[in-house]
Design an enzyme around this catalytic site. Sequence first.
Site, PDB file in Angstrom:
ATOM      1  N   GLY A  23       0.838  -1.194   0.000  1.00 10.74           N
ATOM      2  CA  GLY A  23       0.000   0.000   0.000  1.00 10.74           C
ATOM      3  C   GLY A  23       0.869   1.238   0.000  1.00 10.74           C
ATOM      4  CD  GLN A  69       3.611   5.776   2.845  1.00  7.78           C
ATOM      5  OE1 GLN A  69       2.600   5.291   2.340  1.00  7.78           O
ATOM      6  NE2 GLN A  69       4.604   5.029   3.291  1.00  7.78           N
ATOM      7  CB  CYS A 104       5.741   1.944   7.550  1.00  2.74           C
ATOM      8  SG  CYS A 104       5.243   3.497   6.788  1.00  2.74           S
ATOM      9  CG  LEU A 105       6.840   0.974   1.385  1.00  4.33           C
ATOM     10  CD1 LEU A 105       6.108   1.307   0.090  1.00  4.33           C
ATOM     11  CD2 LEU A 105       7.981  -0.010   1.125  1.00  4.33           C
ATOM     12  CG  HIS A 158      -0.115   1.223   7.561  1.00  4.06           C
ATOM     13  ND1 HIS A 158       0.909   0.701   8.335  1.00  4.06           N
ATOM     14  CD2 HIS A 158       0.501   1.997   6.623  1.00  4.06           C
ATOM     15  CE1 HIS A 158       2.073   1.162   7.902  1.00  4.06           C
ATOM     16  NE2 HIS A 158       1.856   1.945   6.842  1.00  4.06           N
ATOM     17  CD  GLU A 159      -1.214   2.517   3.121  1.00  6.49           C
ATOM     18  OE1 GLU A 159      -0.647   3.624   3.178  1.00  6.49           O
ATOM     19  OE2 GLU A 159      -0.560   1.447   3.073  1.00  6.49           O
ATOM     20  CG  HIS A 178       0.934   6.746   5.896  1.00  2.97           C
ATOM     21  ND1 HIS A 178       2.141   7.156   6.420  1.00  2.97           N
ATOM     22  CD2 HIS A 178       1.078   5.422   5.627  1.00  2.97           C
ATOM     23  CE1 HIS A 178       2.972   6.118   6.481  1.00  2.97           C
ATOM     24  NE2 HIS A 178       2.350   5.047   6.006  1.00  2.97           N
TER      25      HIS A 178
HETATM   26  O1  GNR Z   1       4.189  -2.581   2.388  1.00  2.00           O
HETATM   27  C1  GNR Z   1       3.574  -2.459   3.444  1.00  2.00           C
HETATM   28  N1  GNR Z   1       3.290  -3.553   4.186  1.00  2.00           N
HETATM   29  C2  GNR Z   1       2.428  -3.538   5.267  1.00  2.00           C
HETATM   30  C3  GNR Z   1       2.415  -4.657   6.092  1.00  2.00           C
HETATM   31  C4  GNR Z   1       1.554  -4.707   7.164  1.00  2.00           C
HETATM   32  C5  GNR Z   1       0.708  -3.666   7.420  1.00  2.00           C
HETATM   33  C6  GNR Z   1       0.723  -2.547   6.618  1.00  2.00           C
HETATM   34  C7  GNR Z   1       1.570  -2.483   5.545  1.00  2.00           C
HETATM   35  S1  GNR Z   1       1.560  -1.093   4.530  1.00  2.00           S
HETATM   36  C8  GNR Z   1       3.196  -1.112   3.932  1.00  2.00           C
HETATM   37  C9  GNR Z   1       3.414  -0.037   2.881  1.00  2.00           C
HETATM   38  C10 GNR Z   1       3.259   1.318   3.517  1.00  2.00           C
HETATM   39  O2  GNR Z   1       4.103   1.858   4.169  1.00  2.00           O
HETATM   40  N2  GNR Z   1       2.109   1.896   3.364  1.00  2.00           N
HETATM   41  O3  GNR Z   1       1.875   3.074   3.927  1.00  2.00           O
HETATM   42 NI    NI Z   2       3.177   3.120   5.711  1.00  2.00          NI
END
Ligand code: GNR
Ligand code: NI
Length: 169
Positions: free
Chosen positions: A47, A52, A94-95, A136-137, A140
């Site tokens: 995601g 980001q 998270c990236l 999670h998104e 952000h």
């Molecule tokens: O790549 C991603 N893997 C992930 C694994 C578990 C819960 C959430 C994520 S999102 C993350 C990519 C990212 O940073 N999205 O904002």
């Molecule tokens: Ni993230």
Amino acid sequence: MAKKLKILIFPDPRLRKVAENVTKFDKCLENLAHDMLETMYDANGIGLAATQVDQHIRLVVMDLSEERNEPRIFVNPMYEVIKGHNMFEFEEGCLSIPGFNEVIARPDKIKLIWQNLKGETLHDTPEGMLTVCIQHEIDHLDGKLMVDYVSALKRDRIKSKLLKEFKRF
Ligand code: GNR
Ligand code: NI
């Protein structure tokens, strides 16, 4: 052609901005969504939120498929927690916080509402990974990060490691 964008790394203060609602469903929005998908696939993420890539609008892309061939786009995503939900723990990455994984507890039952690129409203009561990932998104988009769920001590350790690691570029 879609192009790869630069992903902001914690503790970049731009990750703390609150994103604005999308009101114009134009070619510019579509181009950004496609650039974000390219960026997400290149980084092997599942995601990516516009925040980001330093674009502070409520846009999220995702692909939860094994084959990485089911791109999804969520414009103005929101959710409501469904009554009687349980908290579900999952190890998230998270990236924007490379190299650190944290177990986070989130509600396991949500009603998700979003728009597509045409501005049509859609909804779903997702199961499994979509439930975790969209929360999670949306965090952000609200300037919130995984590290906000851990202790201040741990957060400061992650911060200094990433500052050292990424200072050179
Ligand atoms: O790549 C991603 N893997 C992930 C694994 C578990 C819960 C959430 C994520 S999102 C993350 C990519 C990212 O940073 N999205 O904002
Ligand atoms: Ni993230």
